[in-house]
Design a protein around this motif. Structure first.
Motif, short mmCIF file in Angstrom:
data_model
loop_
_atom_site.label_atom_id
_atom_site.label_comp_id
_atom_site.label_asym_id
_atom_site.label_seq_id
_atom_site.Cartn_x
_atom_site.Cartn_y
_atom_site.Cartn_z
N ASN A 231 -10.33 -19.79 -55.47
CA ASN A 231 -9.10 -20.56 -55.46
C ASN A 231 -7.90 -19.80 -54.92
N SER A 232 -7.96 -18.47 -54.99
CA SER A 232 -6.81 -17.69 -54.53
C SER A 232 -7.23 -16.32 -54.04
N VAL A 233 -6.61 -15.86 -52.97
CA VAL A 233 -6.76 -14.48 -52.49
C VAL A 233 -5.35 -13.93 -52.28
N GLN A 234 -5.12 -12.71 -52.76
CA GLN A 234 -3.79 -12.11 -52.63
C GLN A 234 -3.92 -10.62 -52.35
N TRP A 235 -3.31 -10.19 -51.23
CA TRP A 235 -3.27 -8.77 -50.93
C TRP A 235 -2.22 -8.11 -51.82
N SER A 236 -2.51 -6.91 -52.28
CA SER A 236 -1.50 -6.13 -52.97
C SER A 236 -0.40 -5.81 -51.95
N PRO A 237 0.88 -5.86 -52.35
CA PRO A 237 1.97 -5.69 -51.38
C PRO A 237 2.22 -4.25 -50.97
N THR A 238 1.47 -3.30 -51.54
CA THR A 238 1.86 -1.90 -51.37
C THR A 238 1.09 -1.08 -50.34
N SER B 56 -1.68 -10.05 -44.92
CA SER B 56 -1.27 -8.74 -45.45
C SER B 56 -0.16 -8.14 -44.59
N ARG B 57 0.50 -7.15 -45.15
CA ARG B 57 1.58 -6.47 -44.42
C ARG B 57 1.04 -5.77 -43.18
N GLU B 58 -0.25 -5.42 -43.21
CA GLU B 58 -0.88 -4.73 -42.08
C GLU B 58 -1.42 -5.71 -41.05
N GLY B 59 -1.25 -7.01 -41.31
CA GLY B 59 -1.63 -8.01 -40.31
C GLY B 59 -3.01 -8.62 -40.48
N ILE B 60 -3.66 -8.41 -41.61
CA ILE B 60 -4.98 -9.02 -41.81
C ILE B 60 -4.85 -10.30 -42.63
N ILE B 61 -5.48 -11.36 -42.14
CA ILE B 61 -5.44 -12.66 -42.82
C ILE B 61 -6.70 -12.78 -43.67
N ALA B 62 -6.53 -13.02 -44.97
CA ALA B 62 -7.67 -13.22 -45.86
C ALA B 62 -7.73 -14.70 -46.24
N THR B 63 -8.96 -15.26 -46.30
CA THR B 63 -9.10 -16.64 -46.78
C THR B 63 -10.09 -16.67 -47.94
N GLY B 64 -9.85 -17.61 -48.86
CA GLY B 64 -10.75 -17.83 -49.98
C GLY B 64 -11.16 -19.29 -49.91
N SER C 262 -9.04 -11.57 -55.81
CA SER C 262 -9.54 -12.93 -55.61
C SER C 262 -9.77 -13.59 -56.96
N ALA C 263 -9.54 -14.90 -57.04
CA ALA C 263 -9.69 -15.64 -58.29
C ALA C 263 -10.63 -16.81 -58.07
N SER C 264 -11.44 -17.12 -59.07
CA SER C 264 -12.51 -18.10 -58.85
C SER C 264 -12.71 -19.10 -59.98
N ASP C 265 -13.42 -20.18 -59.65
CA ASP C 265 -13.85 -21.16 -60.64
C ASP C 265 -14.80 -20.51 -61.65
N ASP C 266 -15.37 -19.36 -61.30
CA ASP C 266 -16.30 -18.70 -62.22
C ASP C 266 -15.57 -18.00 -63.37
N GLY C 267 -14.23 -18.12 -63.40
CA GLY C 267 -13.45 -17.56 -64.51
C GLY C 267 -13.10 -16.10 -64.36
N THR C 268 -13.49 -15.50 -63.25
CA THR C 268 -13.20 -14.08 -63.07
C THR C 268 -12.23 -13.83 -61.92
N ILE C 269 -11.69 -12.61 -61.95
CA ILE C 269 -10.84 -12.12 -60.86
C ILE C 269 -11.55 -10.88 -60.35
N LYS C 270 -11.59 -10.70 -59.06
CA LYS C 270 -12.17 -9.46 -58.54
C LYS C 270 -11.13 -8.70 -57.73
N GLY D 233 -4.74 -19.09 -59.89
CA GLY D 233 -3.75 -18.38 -59.08
C GLY D 233 -3.57 -16.93 -59.48
N LEU D 234 -3.00 -16.17 -58.54
CA LEU D 234 -2.78 -14.74 -58.74
C LEU D 234 -1.42 -14.35 -58.19
N ALA D 235 -0.80 -13.33 -58.76
CA ALA D 235 0.43 -12.82 -58.16
C ALA D 235 0.58 -11.34 -58.50
N TRP D 236 0.73 -10.51 -57.48
CA TRP D 236 0.98 -9.08 -57.68
C TRP D 236 2.47 -8.88 -57.95
#
Lengths: 156, 352
Positions: free
Chosen positions: B322-329, B277-285, B336-344, B26-29
């Motif tokens: 596992n997770s995608v999160q737009w920055s709120p700003t 996102s606040r701009e109306g774009i839906i992201a999926t992971g 994005s967060a993954s089973d590969d242990g990284t965040i991009k 999981g991720l949280a801005w």
């Protein structure tokens, strides 16, 4: 855990000869290598209830595993020994643990019971493939121990 | 940034954050950062039982450094994390059946409270818009609502039963105190406080019979105005739902959600995360290692809004996302967060 065995009288077959053709290996495609390796790895997993391997109990056979090398997908189908087998989840966990490091990381493994082989087929398949549930189950020490016993007990 | 219908978009990888030693769930801005000269802060949680805090090097750079590791608290996977609206507290939900509340003291984060009560793995945690309520959910099929009191006291005000299986995520509505949960039982439930009895109860269930999902619902997200919600599922679809927002905001707890649109055929593996996102774009992971972006299409049919695929980023990660999160700003940054242990960290830009 139930006290009595769920299936007290399983049908037991002969163990088959291992597949090893080292002289031909370099001629095999990646598909065949993965298939052969994974079959050899899972066939000796011990059944949770009986001192026999999954192959001896006809739970798994060479037809159990299909690999789509292009998409990076593996499907394993197994046949629980009886229709109401509650050990299906444990067998599924054993398969995943055993195969964990066998494939490139982007490969996806799906595990299902053979069609018609279980009374609650859809429910069992859902649980066998819910990644979060699988991870949580493997963090449970009791379940982990049972899986380890199935995987690491010596062959008979 | 206004996005035009036919504009070509690209999602560029800005940075890869390494450090976790197991899958990142999981991720949280932090909502109080990333604007007005304050460097952005991102929290991540993992199967390695820790939470990492990443901070933007400076407000003008898009480079993140690991500022803190929150460890030695949870005994098992940390599945979800969420910041309070003030950005002062971080809640972390774990398979160890507890939820921890953390506060920054100087350069360290300290656990100031531990919420216990669930019978087994806690899957998700969410703060309401005012920061006075917290919700958690678990494999025990229950949703708990906690009241935030002074002195870091958290009192359970309700234990909500109704789901027949494992509850995967809880999320408060962005403007009103209505709670949403989604589950392995394939449904989404809406919970509100009854004005007469002061009891929380389920006011609506979105199931297969109301055009709902046919397998586990993993996540849900609201648009900025809160009149629409998007949900994603193991059934390989995402669905958009709408409500009469005037009615909802006027306090009518029976304002009901209806199905607006289903997007099948875009995903071929489980969709674990969706974020609007606040701009109306839906992201999926999803479990096919790809990130997809959807936006409202100009195709106005009589049946309501429709959405189209704007971009597909294949092999965004080496393994499941596992997770995608737009920055709120409004910086058009996506994490994005993954089973590969990284965040991009990704930046969305137009190609023109």
């Amino acid at each position: 855990m139930t006290l009595g065995l769920i299936n007290a009288n399983p049908i037991v077959r002969e163990k088959k000869e291992r597949i090893t053709r080292p002289d031909l290996q370099f001629l095999f495609s990646v598909y065949t290598n993965l298939l052969v390796r994974s079959i050899n790895i899972v066939r000796d997993i011990r059944d949770p209830e009986h001192p026999y391997s999954l192959e001896q109990l006809s739970v798994l056979s060479e037809e159990s595993i299909t690999v789509d090398e292009k998409l990076g997908r593996i499907l394993i189908t197994f046949t629980p020994t009886i229709q109401h087998c509650s050990m299906a989840t444990v067998i599924g966990l054993c398969l995943r643990v055993k195969l964990k490091d066998c494939f490139p990381p982007h490969f996806k493994v799906d595990i299902k019971v053979a069609p018609g082989s279980h009374a609650d087929e859809e429910a069992v398949n859902k649980q066998l493939n819910d990644k979060e549930r699988i991870v949580a189950a493997m963090e449970n020490p009791n379940l982990r121990q049972l899986v380890d016993e199935c995987l690491y007990s010596s062959e008979l | 940034m206004p996005l035009l219908e036919e504009e070509a978009l690209k999602l560029s990888e800005v940075q890869r954050l390494e450090g976790h030693t197991d899958r990142v769930w999981g991720l949280a801005w932090n909502p109080a950062t990333g604007a007005d000269g304050v460097p952005a802060i991102l929290a991540s949680c993992s199967g390695d039982k820790t939470v990492r805090i990443w901070q933007q090097r400076s407000p003008s750079s898009i480079s993140f450094d690991c500022k803190a590791v929150l460890e030695e608290k949870h005994d098992r996977t940390v599945r979800s994390c969420g910041w309070s609206p003030s950005g002062k507290q971080l809640a972390t939900a774990s398979f160890d059946a507890t939820t921890a509340i953390w506060e920054e003291h100087g350069s360290d984060f300290e656990c100031v409270s531990t919420l216990e009560g669930h019978e087994n793995e806690v899957k998700s945690v969410s703060w309401d818009a005012s920061g006075s309520l917290l919700a958690t959910c678990s494999r025990d099929k229950c949703v708990w609502i906690w009241e935030v009191l002074p002195g870091n006291e958290f009192d359970c005000v309700s234990v909500l039963t109704g789901h027949t299986q494992d509850v995967k995520m809880v999320q408060w509505h962005p403007t009103v105190d209505v709670l949403f949960s989604c589950s392995y039982d394939n449904t989404i439930k809406v919970w509100a406080e009854d004005g007469d009895t002061d009891d929380w109860r389920c006011v609506q269930t979105l199931s297969e019979s109301n055009s709902g999902h046919t397998s586990t619902v993993w996540a849900l997200s609201f648009n900025v105005t809160g009149d629409k919600m998007v949900t994603c599922s193991d059934d390989l679809t995402i669905k958009v739902w709408g409500v009469d927002i005037i009615r909802l905001q006027s306090g009518d707890i029976n304002a009901s959600w209806c199905h607006l649109c289903t997007m099948p055929g875009y995903h071929d593996r489980t969709i674990f995360s969706v974020h609007w996102s606040r701009e109306g774009i839906i992201a999926t992971g999803a479990a096919d290692d790809a990130i997809r972006l959807f936006g409202e299409s100009e195709d106005h049919s009589a049946d309501g809004p429709s959405y189209k695929l704007l971009l597909k980023k294949e092999k965004a990660h080496a393994m499941d996302i596992n997770s995608v999160q737009w920055s709120p700003t409004g910086s058009m940054l996506l994490a994005s967060a993954s089973d590969d242990g990284t965040i991009k960290i990704w930046k969305l830009e137009s190609m023109q």
